[in-house]
Scaffold this motif. Structure first.
Motif, PDB file in Angstrom:
ATOM      1  N   ARG A 103       0.846  -1.189   0.000  1.00 27.02           N
ATOM      2  CA  ARG A 103       0.000   0.000   0.000  1.00 27.02           C
ATOM      3  C   ARG A 103       0.884   1.243   0.000  1.00 27.02           C
ATOM      4  O   ARG A 103       1.690   1.433   0.906  1.00 27.02           O
ATOM      5  N   PHE A 104       0.753   2.040  -1.025  1.00 27.05           N
ATOM      6  CA  PHE A 104       1.507   3.288  -1.074  1.00 27.05           C
ATOM      7  C   PHE A 104       0.736   4.285  -1.943  1.00 27.05           C
ATOM      8  O   PHE A 104      -0.074   3.905  -2.803  1.00 27.05           O
ATOM      9  N   ARG A 105       0.986   5.546  -1.699  1.00 25.71           N
ATOM     10  CA  ARG A 105       0.263   6.606  -2.395  1.00 25.71           C
ATOM     11  C   ARG A 105       0.637   6.596  -3.887  1.00 25.71           C
ATOM     12  O   ARG A 105       1.808   6.515  -4.243  1.00 25.71           O
ATOM     13  N   PHE A 111       0.703   1.991 -11.667  1.00 20.76           N
ATOM     14  CA  PHE A 111       0.315   0.825 -12.460  1.00 20.76           C
ATOM     15  C   PHE A 111      -0.101   1.230 -13.875  1.00 20.76           C
ATOM     16  O   PHE A 111       0.366   0.642 -14.855  1.00 20.76           O
ATOM     17  N   TRP A 112      -0.951   2.240 -13.980  1.00 23.25           N
ATOM     18  CA  TRP A 112      -1.401   2.669 -15.305  1.00 23.25           C
ATOM     19  C   TRP A 112      -0.289   3.338 -16.091  1.00 23.25           C
ATOM     20  O   TRP A 112      -0.275   3.298 -17.332  1.00 23.25           O
TER      21      TRP A 112
END
Length: 278
Positions: A103-105, A111-112
């Protein structure tokens, strides 16, 4: 036999016929290449009856290996393909693991952004990439071919999709046992994704082995050339005679075909398992 069963049998027969037809279409050029490479110089290789009839000879292969740096080019191709495959698997699996489980900002944006790399054609990056290699003194080296090939957005997407389907219970159980992220990755995610990684490895190896455009630009030293670059250079002196160039093509194609035949079941299994959830 019911009407429904007859319909299924007919459909299956049609599928088999079409499949075998495609197999024949795929094999014909390969068989023509092999038979041509075994014919004596000056043979009429465009006439089917003469192509498949004796005499046959290994002299073309002996000539190619004696007059071209085939073994050196094969070594270069093997080293580059193996290192590229290993590096791509390491980078894509770690990236997919991070995007799937950490989990990270900005994770979605990252990813996109990676997936967006699939829409950028290779030709659009050649000039800045070549300038980058010149600035860092990497031209005419293994690094100039290997490093740009390690970025594989498709591999990240495939492995992330598989990792998303691994149950959280396995991860939580590992954490209870005191496992850290690296151990969870190495003990759970890597073993479970062996089929997907095997399929990715095969595609990466074959793609690296057949890569032409970028190595053609990045390598000018004959001793550093790969087979897809060296073979056309050698063939340029045999524009009319086909037997010798075909012998060179057989030598260049054999390793990639062998890898595909040996590991083809992993491709099917890996692609199938990639879509499994839960």
């Amino acid at each position: 036999m019911t009407e429904n069963s007859q319909r299924i049998s007919i459909s299956r027969i049609i599928v088999y016929i079409v499949s075998y037809l495609f197999v024949v279409i795929w094999l014909l050029p390969l068989l023509w290449m092999v038979f041509t490479s075994l014919k004596p110089a000056g043979s009429a290789v465009t006439v089917l009856t003469e192509l498949i009839s004796p005499p046959f000879t290994w002299a073309n292969f002996e000539f190619v290996t004696s007059n071209a740096s085939v073994w050196r080019w094969t070594w270069n191709s093997t080293v580059i393909a193996v290192i590229t495959t290993a590096g791509t698997l390491a980078m894509t699996s770690l990236a997919a693991f991070a995007l799937s489980r950490l989990r990270f900002r900005g994770k979605t944006f990252v990813f996109w952004l990676i997936i967006g790399g699939l829409m950028v054609p290779t030709e659009a990056t050649i000039i800045p990439l070549f300038q980058m290699m010149i600035d860092n003194g990497l031209v005419n080296s293994y690094s100039s071919i290997i490093l740009p090939s390690l970025a594989a957005p498709l591999g990240v997407m495939i492995l992330k999709q598989f990792y998303d389907g691994i149950p959280n219970e396995l991860v939580e159980a590992a954490k209870i046992d005191g496992a850290g992220l690296i151990r969870i990755y190495a003990s759970i995610f890597v073993p479970l994704s062996r089929s997907s990684m095997a399929a990715l490895a095969i595609f990466t190896f074959i793609s690296s082995w057949n890569n032409f455009l970028w190595p053609f630009l990045a390598i000018s030293d004959e001793n550093m050339m790969t087979l897809p670059i060296g073979i056309p250079l050698f063939q340029g002196t045999y524009q009319i005679e086909l037997t010798i160039p075909m012998a060179a093509n057989v030598l260049a194609s054999f390793p990639a075909i062998l890898v595909f035949i040996i590991f083809q079941k992993h491709i099917i299994k890996g692609i199938t398992m990639t879509g499994i959830k839960g």
